[in-house]
Design a protein around this motif. Structure first.
Motif, PDB file in Angstrom:
ATOM      1  N   LYS A 182      10.753  91.996 -26.156  1.00  0.00           N
ATOM      2  CA  LYS A 182      10.041  92.889 -27.083  1.00  0.00           C
ATOM      3  C   LYS A 182       9.785  94.256 -26.452  1.00  0.00           C
ATOM      4  CE  LYS A 182       8.175  89.927 -30.536  1.00  0.00           C
ATOM      5  NZ  LYS A 182       7.420  88.707 -30.628  1.00  0.00           N
ATOM      6  N   LYS A 203      16.675  99.332 -19.906  1.00  0.00           N
ATOM      7  CA  LYS A 203      16.053 100.400 -20.704  1.00  0.00           C
ATOM      8  C   LYS A 203      17.086 101.494 -21.008  1.00  0.00           C
ATOM      9  CE  LYS A 203      11.389  99.912 -21.101  1.00  0.00           C
ATOM     10  NZ  LYS A 203      10.545  99.307 -20.068  1.00  0.00           N
ATOM     11  N   THR A 221      23.259  96.241 -28.689  1.00  0.00           N
ATOM     12  CA  THR A 221      22.112  95.440 -29.141  1.00  0.00           C
ATOM     13  C   THR A 221      21.890  94.315 -28.121  1.00  0.00           C
ATOM     14  OG1 THR A 221      23.624  94.212 -30.578  1.00  0.00           O
ATOM     15  CG2 THR A 221      22.216  95.841 -31.634  1.00  0.00           C
ATOM     16  N   TYR A 246      11.914  96.046 -25.264  1.00  0.00           N
ATOM     17  CA  TYR A 246      13.133  96.856 -25.417  1.00  0.00           C
ATOM     18  C   TYR A 246      13.458  97.074 -26.892  1.00  0.00           C
ATOM     19  CZ  TYR A 246      13.414  95.326 -20.622  1.00  0.00           C
ATOM     20  OH  TYR A 246      13.108  95.078 -19.317  1.00  0.00           O
ATOM     21  N   THR A 247      14.119  98.185 -27.153  1.00  0.00           N
ATOM     22  CA  THR A 247      14.551  98.440 -28.537  1.00  0.00           C
ATOM     23  C   THR A 247      15.876  97.715 -28.790  1.00  0.00           C
ATOM     24  OG1 THR A 247      15.672 100.407 -27.762  1.00  0.00           O
ATOM     25  CG2 THR A 247      13.460 100.703 -28.671  1.00  0.00           C
ATOM     26  N   HIS A 248      16.299  97.713 -30.040  1.00  0.00           N
ATOM     27  CA  HIS A 248      17.606  97.156 -30.419  1.00  0.00           C
ATOM     28  C   HIS A 248      17.790  95.688 -30.058  1.00  0.00           C
ATOM     29  CE1 HIS A 248      18.312 101.564 -30.296  1.00  0.00           C
ATOM     30  NE2 HIS A 248      18.903 101.291 -31.438  1.00  0.00           N
ATOM     31  N   THR A 249      16.705  94.920 -30.109  1.00  0.00           N
ATOM     32  CA  THR A 249      16.854  93.472 -29.912  1.00  0.00           C
ATOM     33  C   THR A 249      17.133  92.823 -31.267  1.00  0.00           C
ATOM     34  OG1 THR A 249      14.470  93.178 -30.103  1.00  0.00           O
ATOM     35  CG2 THR A 249      15.361  93.352 -27.893  1.00  0.00           C
ATOM     36  N   VAL A 261      19.868 100.052 -23.575  1.00  0.00           N
ATOM     37  CA  VAL A 261      19.510  99.946 -24.993  1.00  0.00           C
ATOM     38  C   VAL A 261      19.399 101.323 -25.661  1.00  0.00           C
ATOM     39  CG1 VAL A 261      18.382  97.697 -24.881  1.00  0.00           C
ATOM     40  CG2 VAL A 261      17.021  99.767 -24.528  1.00  0.00           C
TER      41      VAL A 261
END
Ligand SMILES: [Zn+2]
Length: 256
Positions: free
Chosen positions: A197, A157, A166, A199-202, A160
């Motif tokens: 999902k 967490k 990424t 997490y951001t920036h996947t 990211v």
């Protein structure tokens, strides 16, 4: 100069410009000291050597860009004359935290390919146990190894949140795709995608473990619009949507 020779020279220059490669590098663990309980030596790079190598690449006029940006350039920018490279790291080892702040300061993008199962801090793959038992036959994996092995959910967490990071897929578990039944491979990929999902920036890229793939596994990825990523060779079954990488673990600059 004969006209034929002149045309040959122009053509050579044209091809060189048009096909300027973008090198995509892959590494695993980075730390000041080698830690045998949690690291394979072939997967590890000493921190100062890693930094020296990256600086050496930049001094050759190479700009580091993100994986997605490189993919766009490979597909559409055929006239690129600048030199580009991409950094990726597999497995989501905790030791990546030793180098991320430096990469962030340098504004160097990096993609981390994550195995989601091991984010719980109490799971590991068979290769981790094999290495740990070789060093300490009576090792307590939970106590001696897990705390320093993989990024935790909390670590990820925080990671990211860095503007240069990424996250891609490496499977829920670190299984060899070339030896899995198609259904099992599919399940392993989808579970990983689902858990990431949170997490951001996947990004929709899947790095094959050990770079091993088959035409069947590539078909599964294509079905879900996931781009295959391999290491050091492999077969481009789809003939376009494909990222090949060069492993740089432990190598000095002359090897790159
Ligand atoms: Zn891996």
């Amino acid at each position: 100069m004969k006209i034929k020779e002149l045309l040959h020279r122009i053509n050579r220059r044209w091809v060189k410009l048009r096909l300027q490669p973008i090198r995509v590098f892959c590494f695993h663990q980075v730390s000041k000291e080698y830690e045998p309980l949690t690291m394979w030596k072939c997967d590890w790079t000493q921190t100062d050597v890693f930094i020296k190598n990256i600086i050496s690449i930049q001094k050759r006029g190479v700009t580091f860009i993100s994986l997605a940006e490189a993919h766009e350039k490979l597909k559409y920018d055929w006239f690129r004359h600048k030199k580009y490279a991409v950094l990726t790291a597999d497995d989501g080892y905790k030791s990546i935290l030793n180098i991320l702040p430096w990469l962030k300061d340098q504004q160097i993008p990096i993609t981390l390919f994550i195995n989601t199962k091991y984010l719980d801090g109490k799971s590991w793959s068979a290769i981790n146990e094999e290495q740990a038992r070789r060093v300490k036959p009576d090792v307590d994996m939970l106590k001696d190894v897990c705390p320093n092995l993989y990024l935790s959910k909390e670590d990820l967490k925080r990671v990211v949140g860095m503007p240069n990071v990424t996250i891609g897929m490496h499977g829920h578990e670190h299984w060899d795709a070339s030896k899995q039944a198609k259904e099992d491979f599919e399940k392993n990929v989808l579970q990983c995608r689902k858990e990431l999902k949170a997490y951001t920036h996947t990004i929709p890229y899947f790095a094959y473990t050990w770079g091993r793939q088959t035409s069947e596994t590539d078909k599964v990825l294509k079905e879900y619009k996931i781009i295959p990523v391999i290491i050091s060779g492999g077969i481009n079954y789809d003939n376009s949507n494909f990222i090949d990488r060069i492993a740089i673990d432990g190598k000095n600059e002359s090897n790159i």
